[in-house]
Scaffold this motif. Sequence first.
Motif, mmCIF file in Angstrom:
data_model
loop_
_atom_site.group_PDB
_atom_site.id
_atom_site.type_symbol
_atom_site.label_atom_id
_atom_site.label_comp_id
_atom_site.label_asym_id
_atom_site.label_seq_id
_atom_site.Cartn_x
_atom_site.Cartn_y
_atom_site.Cartn_z
ATOM 1 N N THR A 275 0.843 -1.195 0.000
ATOM 2 C CA THR A 275 0.000 0.000 0.000
ATOM 3 C C THR A 275 0.880 1.248 0.000
ATOM 4 O O THR A 275 1.788 1.381 0.826
ATOM 5 N N LEU A 276 0.600 2.136 -0.952
ATOM 6 C CA LEU A 276 1.304 3.408 -1.055
ATOM 7 C C LEU A 276 0.502 4.467 -0.308
ATOM 8 O O LEU A 276 -0.711 4.574 -0.478
ATOM 9 N N HIS A 277 1.196 5.245 0.509
ATOM 10 C CA HIS A 277 0.530 6.232 1.353
ATOM 11 C C HIS A 277 0.863 7.648 0.922
ATOM 12 O O HIS A 277 1.850 7.915 0.236
ATOM 13 N N ASP A 278 -0.001 8.565 1.409
ATOM 14 C CA ASP A 278 0.229 9.991 1.209
ATOM 15 C C ASP A 278 1.603 10.361 1.765
ATOM 16 O O ASP A 278 2.041 9.815 2.775
ATOM 17 N N GLY A 279 2.274 11.283 1.091
ATOM 18 C CA GLY A 279 3.622 11.671 1.475
ATOM 19 C C GLY A 279 4.682 11.078 0.577
ATOM 20 O O GLY A 279 5.865 11.420 0.698
ATOM 21 N N SER A 280 4.296 10.212 -0.349
ATOM 22 C CA SER A 280 5.245 9.646 -1.314
ATOM 23 C C SER A 280 5.542 10.683 -2.399
ATOM 24 O O SER A 280 4.650 11.422 -2.838
ATOM 25 N N VAL A 281 6.790 10.732 -2.828
ATOM 26 C CA VAL A 281 7.226 11.780 -3.753
ATOM 27 C C VAL A 281 8.218 11.208 -4.771
ATOM 28 O O VAL A 281 9.110 10.434 -4.423
#
Length: 569
Positions: A553-559
Motif C-alpha cells: 500500500t502506497l501512502h500519502d507523502g510519497s514523492v
Amino acid sequence: MASRTHDPAAKPAWTPSARKPPLSSRMMRAIWRGLPEKRYDVGWEPGVEVPAADGSPLVTDHYFPRTDTDGDFPTLVVRSPYGRGLPWSPQYGMLFAEQGFHVILQSCRGTGGSGGAFDLWRNEAADGQATVAWLRQQPWFNGTLGTIGPSYLGYVQWALALDPPRELKAMVVQVGLHDPYALFYADGALRLEQALLVGLGMTYQHRGIMPVAKATLRLQRRMRDIVTARPLRGAYASALGDVPWLDDVMTHPDAGDPYWDGASLARAAEGLSVPTSLVSGWHDALADQTLEQYARLREAGCDTALLVGPWTHTSAMQQGWPEVFAESLAWLRSYLCDDPSEMRPTRVRVHVGGDDTWRDLDDWPSLPPVSTSWVPTPNGHLDQRVLTAPTDGAGSAPLASVRYDPADPTPSIGGPLLSRTAGARDNSALEGREDVLTFTSSPLAEAVDVLGPVSARLSVSTDTGYADVFSRLCDVDAQGRSTNVCDGLAQVETVGEGPSEVTVPMSSTAYRFPAGHRIRWQISGGAHPRYARNPGTGKSAVEAVDFTAIRITLHDGSVLELPDGSRTG
C-alpha cells in the motif's frame, strides 16, 4: 610501488614478428565504418607467456605498428577473462595498434589458456603489477603505459590503479565495473538475470565462439525453469554447469559479509592522479558505477572526462563504437603521445533522450542539483507541487495498493540490463497488469528537462512485513506509448501497522520530456527475472520454497524527485 626501470640500451634487440593478425579479426575490422584511417599496418605476436604473480603463465598476444623505422610507441594493456579472439582482437589489438600503440591483450589467470585458477576479482591487482614488471624488460617498451577496456576489463584497470605504476599515464574505463557486489545486488535484492549472464560470460566466453554460443542457447531454453525454480539455488547448473563462485555470490546477499571484503575497488579512484576517461550509456547495467567513479575522481582532483550515450552495456561497444573509439583514442593520444588536438573542450558530454541531442557540460551534474517534486494522487494523477511539512496524522492516508504474487511475478521489461532486451521499451502491456500502479501527469505545457540523479521517497506498508518496491520513470507520448527512462528497486521491511519510509535510488538520466508528453511514475512489487522474487516471508530469495502474496500500500507523502535539467550553467 615498484620503481620504474626503463633502460632501452640494457635490453636485447627486438625482431618484430612478420605475422599478420588473425583473418577473422581482419575481416571484422573491414566491416567497421566511421573510424579514422589507419596509420600503420599491424604485426602480431601470439601466445607470449607472461608470469603471473604466482608464476602461472598468462597467455598474451602482442599487437604492434609495423614500420620501416625504429618506432617509439606507447603501450596499452588490455587484460580480459573473456578470451583474446573476437571482438577483442580487432577492437583493441588491431584498431589501436594501427593508430600507433603497442597493445598487450592478455587472458586473466585461469581463462583463455592462462595458468592458475580464475577467482573472481581476487588476483587482478597482483597479476596486473606482474604484467607491468614484465613489460619493463621488453625492448620495445618505451616507458609510457595506458590501460583500456570495458566491463570486467575496466575492473582490472582499477585493480592496477590501487598502486599505479609510475609508467601509467592514462586510463580509459568503458562501461566499467569497480564494485562486484553492486553488479549482483540492489539493496540486498539479487540481480538474478544479470548474475546468470555474468556466470555465462565468465564460464564460456574465453573458450571460443562455439562453446559460448551453445551455452547461450542452452541458457535461453532453460531460463524460465531456472528463474522460477524453488529453491533458486543451484538451478543454473542445468545450463551453466558447476560454477562455484556464482553459488557463492548468490548466497551472500549482505554487503557487509566478509565474503565481499576487498571486492570493491572504489578506493582506487579516491586518491588517483592518473588521467582517466569514463564511458557509459544511460541504459548500461554499470552506469551508476561509472558515475560513482567520476564523482570520486573529481573529488580527488584527478583529470577526468565523462561520455554517456544512448546506449546499453553492449550497444555502447557496438552501435556506439565510433563515438566511443574516437573519445578513447583522443584521450590516449593526449596523455600518452602529447597530442591534445582531438580532445573535446568540455569535461562532460551526455546524450539527452527525448529529443536525441548531445549536451556538453563542464561537470556532472552541471550544477548542484535542484529537484522538483511530483506527487501521486488517489485518482492516479501525478502533480508537481511544493510540499509542506505534514500536520499530525497527515502522511498516513493510503493512496493506492497493489498485490504482488511471487508465484506470478511482475515481469521486467527493458532498462539497464546486460541482455539484448535492455534499453528503452514500450511499457504499455506491463502497465496494463493489475500488479502495477501508475501515476501520470497532465500533458506538459512546455518541455521538462531532467538532468541528474532521480529518486523516489515512498511511504509504504505491507501485510506480510516484507516486500520489494520497483520504481520507474516513464515518458508517455501523444499516442499513449509509455517508454522507460530510468528506474530502481529497494527492499522494504515494515514494522507495526503504520507505513515505513523508504528511498529508492532510480539511477541518473539526461532526458527531455517534450511538450504534449506526460510524465509517468510506475510502481510495482518487483521486476522478474531482472531481480529474484521476494518470497514475502522474510526468507532468502535463493533458498525459499514457500511463497506468500504481498499487499503493498502506497501512502500519502510519497514523492518522485526529478532533478531540474534547465539549469546547465
